[in-house]
Design an enzyme around this catalytic site. Structure first.
Site, mmCIF file in Angstrom:
data_model
loop_
_atom_site.group_PDB
_atom_site.id
_atom_site.type_symbol
_atom_site.label_atom_id
_atom_site.label_comp_id
_atom_site.label_asym_id
_atom_site.label_seq_id
_atom_site.Cartn_x
_atom_site.Cartn_y
_atom_site.Cartn_z
ATOM 1 N N ASP A 198 0.897 -1.153 0.000
ATOM 2 C CA ASP A 198 0.000 0.000 0.000
ATOM 3 C C ASP A 198 0.934 1.201 0.000
ATOM 4 O O ASP A 198 1.622 1.444 0.988
ATOM 5 C CB ASP A 198 -0.865 -0.005 1.267
ATOM 6 N N HIS A 199 0.968 1.926 -1.106
ATOM 7 C CA HIS A 199 2.047 2.917 -1.229
ATOM 8 C C HIS A 199 1.944 4.050 -0.190
ATOM 9 O O HIS A 199 2.896 4.778 0.017
ATOM 10 C CB HIS A 199 2.138 3.455 -2.664
ATOM 11 N N HIS A 261 -5.633 2.881 1.716
ATOM 12 C CA HIS A 261 -4.875 4.069 2.132
ATOM 13 C C HIS A 261 -5.447 4.719 3.399
ATOM 14 O O HIS A 261 -4.730 5.021 4.343
ATOM 15 C CB HIS A 261 -4.870 5.117 1.022
HETATM 16 C C1 BG6 Z 1 -4.045 5.200 -5.786
HETATM 17 C C2 BG6 Z 1 -5.442 5.326 -6.313
HETATM 18 O O1 BG6 Z 1 -3.898 4.013 -5.060
HETATM 19 O O2 BG6 Z 1 -3.752 6.299 -4.956
HETATM 20 C C3 BG6 Z 1 -5.590 6.622 -7.092
HETATM 21 O O3 BG6 Z 1 -5.743 4.225 -7.164
HETATM 22 C C4 BG6 Z 1 -5.184 7.794 -6.227
HETATM 23 O O4 BG6 Z 1 -6.924 6.789 -7.550
HETATM 24 C C5 BG6 Z 1 -3.809 7.557 -5.619
HETATM 25 O O5 BG6 Z 1 -5.156 8.947 -7.040
HETATM 26 C C6 BG6 Z 1 -3.488 8.630 -4.601
HETATM 27 O O6 BG6 Z 1 -2.153 8.503 -4.236
HETATM 28 P P1 BG6 Z 1 -1.325 9.771 -3.760
HETATM 29 O O7 BG6 Z 1 -0.014 9.204 -3.351
HETATM 30 O O8 BG6 Z 1 -1.254 10.697 -4.931
HETATM 31 O O9 BG6 Z 1 -2.109 10.364 -2.627
#
Ligand code: BG6
Length: 535
Positions: A198-199, A261
């Site tokens: 989960d990034h 997230h």
């Molecule tokens: C991704 C979603 O996991 O996370 C996207 O699929 C979203 O829809 C993105 O835009 C948001 O990531 P960050 O790091 O830009 O907040």
């Protein structure tokens, strides 16, 4: 079976290159590979955190040769590198890139992969360690794992050499599919070989929530129902669905952002101190929070869950189309692009403290933040003044775009007349530590190579998260929305999201005052700094 022993992570080992290995990227021709994975690995290479004995084997359907893959990647990195391009380090990196063309469903691909890996092992002395990264469409996850198993590529007999598999999000489409996917994966792999990514957990400020809470003695004593009135989590995006309509129209904001997230942010904020920073101990505490979130009854969904979809509107003065007019989105789509929820965590620490969350696309501003709003002082000492209400203190953890922590409190405005003004104590990462441009994947990839699963999701965590959102998805499916689109692009979302808090005598933090906009009013008009004038 392999197990991670944090005791082996001595300070000497931290900061050392990861173990020799080959990283196999399934979906090497895709966006994630070129925008995030290759730039992140390149940053690790520049930071001397990749071992000498390292190689990447990209696997995709496209018919490239290794030579062409190297050339294309060399062009792309100039566009996507986050920390500048340097010819010498890139040459080191590029000669470790290999490519194999193949269909993910065809057993022949895995036979060929086996051959390629043996050859690369010899050329780069990678010692048999393998990191398989599934950067493909989720529909291939179970299939690839099954095929890897059948080809004997992930068999973990002894360690080293280790075999690990990284699985991207979304992990399942609902509770049943997540359970089925876990089942399929665990048929082939031991749980300790699986890294569900989960990034958000790669973001420095997200990791800093734990440091902030548990490396300081002063916050934990007030981190509970006695002092906290409620918590707000906002993940607002300015972007629309871009060219991802295909995926997004089937997923929607809830599946795309909430069980992954946003629940990471909530669990790290709400969890009990783990008995150590061992992965199991941290995951246990996070899972307990997910299990303590009250599941919503269908009738509660109507009151405690809000969904929205953007109509056309203006972003930065430019007209932008409605969601239903975006490419690859059904013109009568009922997919939500906004979600707001009021959740309750039924445990000793948080009973009675609502956790409000909201996320959406095409909102007014890009901001991700966690707001801890404290209770007001027990009584207004300044009774003989014209003001009878003092604004609550707030602690704001800003995740992006600015990274920092800010605490607001009341102070006396200098002068003979007693007046109070709201002031902030601000910490911004960049002021203290500079800023290191990163993709957010560096720490996560490095941890995979070290075998540290702390920042990854365990099977039961993923299932516990889906268990929370499933009843809401069920009600939404049964009752299609009648008012979509219900917010204009460039706004703060549907009116119902404001009402969700208003009904409980609360309001969303005035997001005009992120750390980026210091000096702007912090609260809504009725709560602006109280001017306390002696009568
Ligand atoms: C991704 C979603 O996991 O996370 C996207 O699929 C979203 O829809 C993105 O835009 C948001 O990531 P960050 O790091 O830009 O907040």
């Amino acid at each position: 079976m392999e197990s991670f022993d944090p005791a082996t992570l001595t300070p000497e080992k931290l900061g050392q290159p990861g173990d020799p290995c080959i990283m196999v990227i399934f979906g090497a021709g895709g966006d994630l590979t070129k925008r995030k994975l290759i730039p992140a690995l390149y940053n690790l290479a520049k930071g001397k955190l990749l071992p000498e004995q390292f190689a990447i084997v990209g696997v995709s359907r496209e018919e490239y040769s290794t030579e062409l893959f190297r050339q294309m990647t060399t062009q792309e990195i100039r566009q996507f590198a986050t920390g500048g391009f340097d010819t010498q380090s890139w040459e080191w990196f590029a000669k470790r890139l290999y490519y194999l063309s193949g269909d993910f469903k065809d057993p022949e691909t895995y036979k060929n992969l086996d051959g390629t890996l043996g050859q690369v092992d010899q050329e780069q002395s990678t010692q048999g360690n393998r990191l398989f990264y599934l950067a493909t469409s989720p529909s291939f996850f179970a299939e690839i794992v099954k095929q890897l198993g059948a080809a004997g590529l992930v068999k973990q007999e002894k360690t080293p050499p280790w075999k690990r598999v990284v699985i991207e999000k979304p992990f399942g489409h609902d509770l049943a599919s997540a359970v089925a996917l876990n089942h399929d994966i665990n048929q082939v792999l031991d749980e300790k070989q699986v890294y569900r990514i989960d990034h958000y957990l790669g973001k420095e400020t997200v990791q800093n929530i734990l440091a902030f809470r548990f490396a300081n003695g002063i916050f934990e004593p007030v981190w509970n129902r006695r002092y906290v009135d409620h918590v707000q989590v906002t993940v607002a995006e300015e972007l629309g669905v871009e060219l991802r309509g295909d995926y997004y129209d089937r997923a929607g904001a809830m599946r795309d952002m909430v069980p992954n997230h946003i629940f990471q942010l909530i669990t790290l904020t709400a969890m009990e101190p783990p008995i150590s920073f061992d992965a199991e101990a941290v995951h246990d505490e996070q899972t307990k929070i997910l299990r303590a979130i009250q599941p919503m009854h269908p009738e509660q969904v109507l009151d405690h869950a809000v969904r929205g979809q953007y109509g056309d509107g203006a972003m930065d003065g430019k007209r932008v189309p409605a969601y239903r007019h975006e490419p690859r989105v059904a013109p009568d789509s009922n997919t939500e692009t906004f979600v707001a929820l009021a959740l309750h965590i039924d445990n000793w620490r948080w009973a009675g403290v609502p956790f409000y969350l909201r996320t959406g696309k095409r909102l007014h501003e890009r901001v991700t933040q966690i707001v801890i709003r404290f209770r007001r002082p027990p009584f207004v000492l300044f009774r003989k003044t014209s003001v009878d209400k003092i604004p609550p203190n707030e602690l704001v953890i800003s995740i992006q775009p600015d990274e920092g922590i800010s605490l607001s409190f009341e102070a006396k405005v200098p002068g003979p007349v007693v007046r109070l003004g709201a002031v902030d104590m601000d910490f911004q990462y960049s002021d203290y530590f500079g800023s290191t441009p990163s993709t957010g994947y560096e720490t996560l990839l490095y941890d995979c190579m070290l075998g540290d699963p702390t920042l990854f999701q365990r099977a039961d965590m993923v299932e516990a998260a889906w268990t929370v959102v499933q009843p809401i998805l069920d009600v939404w499916k049964a009752l299609p929305p009648r008012d979509f689109p219900n917010y204009a692009a460039g706004s703060w979302g549907p009116e119902a999201a404001r009402e969700l808090l208003q009904r409980e005598g609360r309001e969303w933090r005035d997001t005009a005052c992120t750390l980026a906009h210091k000096g702007a009013p912090r609260s809504a008009p009725e709560e602006r700094p109280a001017a306390l004038t002696r009568k």
